[in-house]
Design a protein around this motif. Sequence first.
Motif, mmCIF file in Angstrom:
data_model
loop_
_atom_site.group_PDB
_atom_site.id
_atom_site.type_symbol
_atom_site.label_atom_id
_atom_site.label_comp_id
_atom_site.label_asym_id
_atom_site.label_seq_id
_atom_site.Cartn_x
_atom_site.Cartn_y
_atom_site.Cartn_z
ATOM 1 N N ASP A 158 0.823 -1.213 0.000
ATOM 2 C CA ASP A 158 0.000 0.000 0.000
ATOM 3 C C ASP A 158 0.855 1.260 0.000
ATOM 4 N N GLU A 169 -4.816 2.518 -3.700
ATOM 5 C CA GLU A 169 -6.194 3.032 -3.628
ATOM 6 C C GLU A 169 -6.692 3.017 -2.183
ATOM 7 N N ARG A 170 -6.367 1.957 -1.426
ATOM 8 C CA ARG A 170 -6.812 1.866 -0.020
ATOM 9 C C ARG A 170 -6.196 2.980 0.826
ATOM 10 N N LYS A 173 -5.153 5.906 -0.306
ATOM 11 C CA LYS A 173 -5.789 7.146 -0.775
ATOM 12 C C LYS A 173 -7.187 7.308 -0.175
ATOM 13 N N LYS A 174 -7.945 6.217 -0.151
ATOM 14 C CA LYS A 174 -9.311 6.265 0.396
ATOM 15 C C LYS A 174 -9.299 6.634 1.875
ATOM 16 N N THR A 175 -8.344 6.118 2.603
ATOM 17 C CA THR A 175 -8.234 6.436 4.028
ATOM 18 C C THR A 175 -7.919 7.908 4.231
ATOM 19 N N SER A 192 -8.586 10.322 2.100
ATOM 20 C CA SER A 192 -9.635 11.165 1.507
ATOM 21 C C SER A 192 -10.706 11.570 2.511
ATOM 22 N N GLN A 193 -10.906 10.780 3.553
ATOM 23 C CA GLN A 193 -11.927 11.121 4.552
ATOM 24 C C GLN A 193 -11.584 12.399 5.317
ATOM 25 N N TYR A 219 -3.343 13.575 -5.747
ATOM 26 C CA TYR A 219 -3.039 12.184 -6.069
ATOM 27 C C TYR A 219 -3.028 12.040 -7.590
ATOM 28 N N GLU A 233 -4.163 0.530 -9.701
ATOM 29 C CA GLU A 233 -4.814 1.311 -8.646
ATOM 30 C C GLU A 233 -3.806 1.854 -7.633
#
Length: 198
Positions: free
Chosen positions: A64, A75-76, A78-80, A82-83, A91, A105
């Motif tokens: 990651d 992606e995981r 980035k998602k974390t 992004s919150q 990105y 990804e």
Amino acid sequence: MKYDSQYYILRENHESGAYMLGHTEGTDEGLFHLMSLRSISRRVLAPGKVKVYDGDTSKFFPCDYHETAKQLISERFKKTLSQFDLPGVDYYETHIINDGKVWKEHYFMHIWNHHKAIHHGRSKIDGTYVDDDFTLEVLSLDENVLDKIPLEKRLVFTLEEKPKFLFHETVVQALREANLTGLSFERVDSWSIGSAFE
């Protein structure tokens, strides 16, 4: 010193550290400006491309997080992040290529939210603060600077003086809870230039 226990430096761990990744043919040239202290969104027109230059390529599987002189995240990851709706963090899609396989990804993370936040009295350097011509040996953050910046604007930032990427403990907790691979964090008050080799 109050912020030295609240901020962490992002590092790769033994999983991702076993490989060296870097730009390869076909990468967008705009991505060579990832250390810029401003947005590069107008420069980047296509995905980045990286490949494995060192390590056992037959065993490679992306983590990651990979340090490639820049920050390569999944992606995981980035998602974390992004919150938190982080200011000054962009990105850029990047593909990892290894032995004919392509993982799409992933992203180069460009942190251009920066603050001149090194405390000159408590930090230790080799060199001079004039023109930021120094090697940082021990870091302490300047509360007089950070007190003036709302927390939401300094959850993740880069030291303007030196390219150290700092993450507030609330962001670090979220990243740890996401069980991401390839990364570790070292608290500012534990960090020194020698700790990178421990």
